[in-house]
Scaffold this motif. Structure first.
Motif, short mmCIF file in Angstrom:
data_model
loop_
_atom_site.label_atom_id
_atom_site.label_comp_id
_atom_site.label_asym_id
_atom_site.label_seq_id
_atom_site.Cartn_x
_atom_site.Cartn_y
_atom_site.Cartn_z
N GLU A 98 14.38 16.59 -10.93
CA GLU A 98 13.76 16.18 -9.69
C GLU A 98 13.54 17.41 -8.82
OE1 GLU A 98 14.86 12.01 -8.12
OE2 GLU A 98 16.70 12.84 -9.00
N LEU A 99 12.31 17.63 -8.43
CA LEU A 99 11.94 18.79 -7.62
C LEU A 99 11.69 18.36 -6.18
CD1 LEU A 99 9.24 20.22 -10.05
CD2 LEU A 99 11.64 20.86 -9.93
N THR A 100 11.93 19.27 -5.26
CA THR A 100 11.53 19.00 -3.89
C THR A 100 10.01 19.10 -3.80
OG1 THR A 100 11.64 21.31 -3.19
CG2 THR A 100 13.69 19.98 -2.95
N ILE A 101 9.47 18.53 -2.76
CA ILE A 101 8.03 18.62 -2.54
C ILE A 101 7.62 20.08 -2.42
CG2 ILE A 101 6.18 18.10 -0.91
CD1 ILE A 101 7.76 15.45 -0.31
N ASP A 102 8.36 20.86 -1.62
CA ASP A 102 8.05 22.28 -1.46
C ASP A 102 8.20 23.03 -2.78
OD1 ASP A 102 7.42 22.02 1.22
OD2 ASP A 102 9.37 22.76 1.92
N GLY A 103 9.19 22.66 -3.58
CA GLY A 103 9.40 23.32 -4.88
C GLY A 103 8.30 23.04 -5.87
N TYR A 104 7.67 21.89 -5.73
CA TYR A 104 6.59 21.50 -6.64
C TYR A 104 5.23 22.04 -6.21
CZ TYR A 104 2.87 18.61 -8.52
OH TYR A 104 1.71 18.18 -9.08
N ARG A 105 4.94 21.95 -4.91
CA ARG A 105 3.60 22.33 -4.44
C ARG A 105 3.30 23.78 -4.78
NH1 ARG A 105 2.10 19.57 1.19
NH2 ARG A 105 0.17 20.58 0.60
N GLY A 106 2.27 23.96 -5.52
CA GLY A 106 1.85 25.31 -5.91
C GLY A 106 2.56 25.86 -7.12
N ALA A 107 3.54 25.13 -7.66
CA ALA A 107 4.25 25.61 -8.85
C ALA A 107 3.39 25.37 -10.08
CB ALA A 107 5.59 24.89 -9.00
N GLY A 142 0.81 -1.20 0.00
CA GLY A 142 0.00 0.00 0.00
C GLY A 142 0.85 1.25 0.00
N SER A 143 0.29 2.33 -0.49
CA SER A 143 1.03 3.60 -0.51
C SER A 143 0.82 4.35 0.80
CB SER A 143 0.58 4.46 -1.69
OG SER A 143 -0.77 4.85 -1.53
N ARG A 144 1.72 5.28 1.06
CA ARG A 144 1.56 6.18 2.19
C ARG A 144 2.12 7.53 1.77
NH1 ARG A 144 6.48 6.76 4.82
NH2 ARG A 144 7.92 5.03 4.57
N PRO A 145 1.56 8.60 2.28
CA PRO A 145 2.03 9.94 1.91
C PRO A 145 3.35 10.28 2.59
CG PRO A 145 0.26 10.12 3.50
CD PRO A 145 0.41 8.65 3.17
N TRP A 146 4.04 11.24 1.99
CA TRP A 146 5.23 11.79 2.64
C TRP A 146 4.78 12.46 3.93
CZ3 TRP A 146 10.18 11.00 1.41
CH2 TRP A 146 10.46 10.48 0.14
N PRO A 147 5.47 12.24 5.03
CA PRO A 147 5.06 12.86 6.29
C PRO A 147 5.29 14.38 6.29
CG PRO A 147 7.09 11.62 6.61
CD PRO A 147 6.64 11.36 5.20
N ALA A 148 4.56 15.07 7.13
CA ALA A 148 4.77 16.50 7.30
C ALA A 148 6.23 16.74 7.62
CB ALA A 148 3.88 17.02 8.42
N GLY A 149 6.79 17.81 7.09
CA GLY A 149 8.20 18.12 7.32
C GLY A 149 9.12 17.53 6.27
N SER A 150 8.57 16.89 5.25
CA SER A 150 9.39 16.27 4.19
C SER A 150 9.53 17.16 2.96
CB SER A 150 8.77 14.93 3.77
OG SER A 150 8.73 14.03 4.82
N GLY A 151 9.21 18.41 3.09
CA GLY A 151 9.24 19.32 1.94
C GLY A 151 10.58 19.42 1.24
N HIS A 152 11.66 19.09 1.93
CA HIS A 152 13.01 19.16 1.34
C HIS A 152 13.33 17.94 0.46
CE1 HIS A 152 13.36 16.59 4.83
NE2 HIS A 152 14.45 16.09 4.29
N GLU A 153 12.49 16.90 0.53
CA GLU A 153 12.74 15.67 -0.23
C GLU A 153 12.52 15.88 -1.72
OE1 GLU A 153 13.81 12.69 0.70
OE2 GLU A 153 13.81 13.03 2.86
#
Length: 109
Positions: free
Chosen positions: A77-86, A55-66
């Protein structure tokens, strides 16, 4: 002959070299997500669920640098923070599907 695709492998039922899959294949569907559960890139949660042996699981909070999002056009390859909202890839300017935000809870806490 198509050019060689570089970068991480993308798993699941892709339909082209830009990470589109059988579930999402519009012009804007050009990202793959590296899943926190296995570290493998899939075009979408449905591809993961259909082909992974777990099963899948989401990246935990605080993983924005991944680095967990792959632009299918330029293979950056983008970080989670770099992608969200881009609205587009910061490297090649390929537009991202704005409707993907509806699936953020599936991928990111």
């Amino acid at each position: 002959m198509s050019p060689a695709v570089h970068g991480p492998a993308v798993h699941g039922p892709t339909v082209d070299d830009q990470t589109r899959c059988v579930h999402y294949r519009t012009e804007l569907d050009v990202i793959a997500i590296r899943f926190a559960c296995c570290g493998r890139y899939y075009p979408c949660h449905l591809c993961h669920d259909e082909t992974a042996d777990h099963g899948s699981r989401p990246w935990p909070a605080g993983s924005g640098h991944e680095r967990a999002v792959l632009c299918g056009v330029c293979r950056t390859e983008l970080t989670i923070d770099g992608y969200r909202g881009a609205p587009s890839c910061p490297r090649c300017s390929a537009a991202f599907n704005p409707r993907c935000v509806a699936h953020y809870p599936t991928y990111f806490e």
